[in-house]
Design a protein around this motif. Structure first.
Motif, PDB file in Angstrom:
ATOM      1  N   SER A 408       2.863   2.726   6.036  1.00 58.54           N
ATOM      2  CA  SER A 408       1.822   1.720   6.220  1.00 58.54           C
ATOM      3  C   SER A 408       1.502   1.102   4.868  1.00 58.54           C
ATOM      4  O   SER A 408       1.643   1.759   3.830  1.00 58.54           O
ATOM      5  N   ASN A 409       1.070  -0.167   4.893  1.00 56.49           N
ATOM      6  CA  ASN A 409       0.595  -0.820   3.677  1.00 56.49           C
ATOM      7  C   ASN A 409      -0.932  -0.948   3.685  1.00 56.49           C
ATOM      8  O   ASN A 409      -1.498  -1.677   2.881  1.00 56.49           O
ATOM      9  N   ASP A 410      -1.581  -0.194   4.612  1.00 54.23           N
ATOM     10  CA  ASP A 410      -3.034  -0.187   4.739  1.00 54.23           C
ATOM     11  C   ASP A 410      -3.545   1.140   4.181  1.00 54.23           C
ATOM     12  O   ASP A 410      -3.389   2.198   4.802  1.00 54.23           O
ATOM     13  N   GLY A 437       6.759   4.800   2.949  1.00 52.52           N
ATOM     14  CA  GLY A 437       6.514   3.432   2.521  1.00 52.52           C
ATOM     15  C   GLY A 437       7.017   2.369   3.464  1.00 52.52           C
ATOM     16  O   GLY A 437       6.973   2.496   4.682  1.00 52.52           O
ATOM     17  N   SER A 438       7.528   1.287   2.865  1.00 56.49           N
ATOM     18  CA  SER A 438       8.022   0.153   3.627  1.00 56.49           C
ATOM     19  C   SER A 438       9.038  -0.606   2.787  1.00 56.49           C
ATOM     20  O   SER A 438       9.277  -0.278   1.628  1.00 56.49           O
ATOM     21  N   ASN A 440       8.583  -3.570   1.797  1.00 54.11           N
ATOM     22  CA  ASN A 440       7.810  -4.368   0.848  1.00 54.11           C
ATOM     23  C   ASN A 440       7.535  -3.484  -0.372  1.00 54.11           C
ATOM     24  O   ASN A 440       6.532  -2.783  -0.446  1.00 54.11           O
ATOM     25  N   GLN A 443       4.058  -3.630  -2.378  1.00 55.64           N
ATOM     26  CA  GLN A 443       2.933  -2.978  -1.703  1.00 55.64           C
ATOM     27  C   GLN A 443       3.143  -1.479  -1.610  1.00 55.64           C
ATOM     28  O   GLN A 443       2.203  -0.698  -1.754  1.00 55.64           O
ATOM     29  N   THR A 444       4.382  -1.075  -1.381  1.00 55.04           N
ATOM     30  CA  THR A 444       4.691   0.353  -1.317  1.00 55.04           C
ATOM     31  C   THR A 444       4.371   1.028  -2.639  1.00 55.04           C
ATOM     32  O   THR A 444       3.834   2.147  -2.667  1.00 55.04           O
ATOM     33  N   ASN A 446       2.093   0.293  -4.791  1.00 54.28           N
ATOM     34  CA  ASN A 446       0.651   0.485  -4.930  1.00 54.28           C
ATOM     35  C   ASN A 446       0.146   1.639  -4.063  1.00 54.28           C
ATOM     36  O   ASN A 446      -0.642   2.483  -4.518  1.00 54.28           O
ATOM     37  N   ILE A 447       0.595   1.663  -2.803  1.00 54.85           N
ATOM     38  CA  ILE A 447       0.167   2.741  -1.895  1.00 54.85           C
ATOM     39  C   ILE A 447       0.692   4.087  -2.394  1.00 54.85           C
ATOM     40  O   ILE A 447      -0.029   5.096  -2.382  1.00 54.85           O
ATOM     41  N   ASP A 502       7.701  -2.462   9.916  1.00 54.98           N
ATOM     42  CA  ASP A 502       7.609  -2.651   8.480  1.00 54.98           C
ATOM     43  C   ASP A 502       7.159  -4.057   8.118  1.00 54.98           C
ATOM     44  O   ASP A 502       6.586  -4.281   7.064  1.00 54.98           O
ATOM     45  N   SER A 505       1.391  -4.926   8.901  1.00 53.78           N
ATOM     46  CA  SER A 505       0.607  -3.911   8.195  1.00 53.78           C
ATOM     47  C   SER A 505       0.324  -2.679   9.047  1.00 53.78           C
ATOM     48  O   SER A 505      -0.203  -1.692   8.563  1.00 53.78           O
TER      49      SER A 505
END
Length: 599
Positions: A408-410, A437-438, A440, A443-444, A446-447, A502, A505
């Motif tokens: 998830s990117n949330d 992750g994903s 992306n 964004q991955t 950061n998460i 993917d 979000s």
């Protein structure tokens, strides 16, 4: 003959006020055993050494004590005057050096042309060689003239009346070398165009012919301009194509101006797997398709040092016709591809990248029939998804733990999921939650950083996350190419759904137990909803198993009717005694049945 020795010889003859012709002939005698390109390279290196050395001393002698002492030792009594004189002639010297280097490169390129592919008449070849001899002579004579002017300036024999003739001498040589280079390069281009046309036609026919081994094919692809075109990753030495003789060869073709994620994937697959035989019957050769000055030799060497296979040591020496053939016949469009040649040089697969990305050496001999065979043996399992990407995950699966992959990117969704999973783990359920992750990657990243910093769950490394998603891409590409439709094939549908999730979000969760052949999937808020009800269905885990208890909490109607499924399995001491009902998916009870041996 060393560069230093040649530099000394040129300066010595110049200091003796010998005519330029005599000095040039003396240099040619010293270099008579070398071919023309080598002669020119040594002379230019000697000139550059002399010119650069005295220029550096002249620039530094006023501020550096060591340079001042060297100036005195070398007879540069007036370094300021030396600098002024060099400045007067610097433009002519610069132009002359550039033209001499251009001629030298042209001679070098001519000498490595694969002339065996072109039938040239004797007169044309003799004329070309004569032009090379003349061009080489004038490059050496110009170098001698430059050395002579350097020695005259060192001896401070500079007179204003002689300044203009000295400069004009250099400019006249610039014009002479420019004229020679124009004729030589025109002739070279004509020769080169003929040869490349013949090489391309040869390649078109080569793969239609039957060969006794793969030598001719590999030589034409890699070794037309270099007898030792390959770099051995272990010894770091240049080797010939004979090291690939009678082996299956996989040519890994890729661009160099992009980050090599897919290259890392293939490296991972080739390192993590091994065949049962002690020696692999195939080799991989990395061929960068767009080597250029902009990309640089440094980048090429960095990648070549990283890969555990052979690579093309000097990609600029690969024939342009080979590059044209790869693009037009093998249909290289920019994405990495792996062309498989058998031990006779015949193409087994125009692109085995997907099957190698999925199965590694297990896909040998990398044919389409082998790819289809592997898919027919495959089920939608965690083993397929993870495939030794991380050895710890493989150990957990063998140990029978519940494996939960999520993405998830949330960040809020991730925190809520990990909180609920920790509650389940604290209840004694052997569950491992892994963040994958994903696609992306920004964004991955950061998460993933927050997951690591807050110790929210287990996770794949950033590189392994890339590998996970690239393998999914390869799985989808492979199955669609083989005709497995999303609408009618469950594995293709599951792969496509993960890649679709993917792109949004929404979070997702995949759950499997040990080496089970079953994967349970939840998406978005339903993941959090059903896990929050663990106190209601968790008590059934011991009897029904985690997956089945979770499933029945989603579909309570499935438990209303008793199940009468049974199976008789021969006793085995190695059996763990665990079996899953094929009808209702619950854990089956174990009973022992005795049968009379006399029956």
């Amino acid at each position: 003959m060393t560069v230093h020795h040649m530099s000394c010889e040129m300066l010595q003859h110049s200091a003796a006020d010998q005519p330029s012709d005599a000095t040039t002939n003396a240099v040619l005698e010293l270099l008579e055993k070398h071919r023309w390109s080598t002669k020119l390279a040594i002379v230019l290196a000697a000139l550059a050494s002399s010119y650069g050395k005295y220029w550096l001393i002249a620039q530094l002698c006023l501020t550096n004590p060591l340079a001042f002492s060297l100036a005195a030792i070398k007879g540069m009594s007036d370094s300021t005057k030396f600098t002024i004189m060099l400045n007067h002639r610097s433009k002519a010297l610069r132009y002359l050096l550039e033209k001499m280097v251009s001629v030298t490169k042209c001679v070098m390129e001519f000498e490595i042309l694969p002339l065996q592919y072109v039938t040239l008449d004797y007169d044309a070849m003799a004329m070309m060689k004569t032009q090379i001899h003349i061009a080489s002579y004038w490059v050496i004579r110009s170098s001698v003239a430059c050395a002579s002017q350097i020695t005259s300036m060192i001896a401070s024999r500079f007179e204003r009346a002689k300044a203009m003739p000295a400069a004009w001498e250099l400019w006249s040589l610039v014009q002479k070398i420019t004229y020679i280079y124009a004729g030589l390069s025109t002739k070279f281009d004509a020769f080169n165009q003929q040869i490349e046309s013949k090489v391309y036609l040869r390649l078109l026919n080569l793969f239609e012919e039957v060969h006794v081994d793969n030598h001719d094919v590999l030589y034409t692809l890699f070794a037309l301009k270099d007898d030792f075109p390959l770099r051995d990753s272990f010894s770091q030495k240049k080797v010939g194509v004979d090291v690939l003789k009678n082996k299956v060869v996989i040519i890994f073709i890729s661009r160099m101006d992009e980050y090599p994620e897919k290259l890392l994937l293939i490296i991972q697959q080739s390192r993590n797997k091994s065949l049962t035989t002690s020696e692999e019957p195939y080799e991989i050769v990395w061929l960068p398709i767009n080597f250029s000055a902009e990309v640089g030799e440094r980048t090429h060497n960095q990648i070549a040092d990283m890969i555990p296979w052979y690579s093309i040591s000097e990609p600029s020496k690969v024939s342009p016709s080979v590059m044209k053939f790869i693009q037009q016949v093998w249909h290289f469009k920019g994405d990495p591809m792996m062309v498989v040649l058998d031990s006779y040089g015949k193409v087994l697969s125009l692109d085995a990248f997907d099957m190698i990305a999925i199965w590694g050496p297990k896909a040998y001999p990398f044919t389409i029939s082998r790819e289809r065979e592997l898919w027919e043996e495959q089920s939608w399992t965690m083993n397929l998804l993870l495939d030794d990407i991380d050895p710890l995950l493989s150990y957990w699966m063998e140990d029978g733990k519940i494996i939960c992959l999520f993405g998830s990117n949330d960040l809020g969704w991730v925190r809520e999921l990990t909180k609920r999973m920790k509650d389940i783990s604290e209840a004694g359920i052997r569950v491992e939650l892994i963040y994958v992750g994903s696609k992306n990657f920004e964004q991955t990243r950061n998460i993933l950083t927050r997951v690591m910093d807050e110790e929210l769950s287990n996770y794949l490394s950033h590189i392994n996350i890339n590998i996970f998603w690239l393998r999914l891409d390869s799985m989808q590409s492979s199955r669609l190419r083989l005709g497995y439709a999303i609408e009618s094939d469950s594995i293709t549908r599951e792969i496509n759904s993960l890649l679709t999730y993917d792109s949004v979000s929404t979070g997702w969760l995949l759950v499997s137990e040990g080496t089970s052949t079953e994967i349970f999937k939840l998406v978005g808020n339903e993941v959090l909803e059903y896990l929050s009800h663990f106190q209601l269905w968790g008590e059934r885990v011991r009897k029904q198993g985690f997956l089945n208890a979770l499933r029945k909490s989603l579909d309570p109607s499935s438990t209303t009717e008793p199940c009468d499924y049974s199976i008789i399995t021969p006793f085995s001491e190695s059996s763990d005694g665990v079996a899953v009902c094929k009808k209702c998916k619950s854990l089956m009870e174990r009973h022992v049945m005795y049968q009379c041996g006399a029956c």
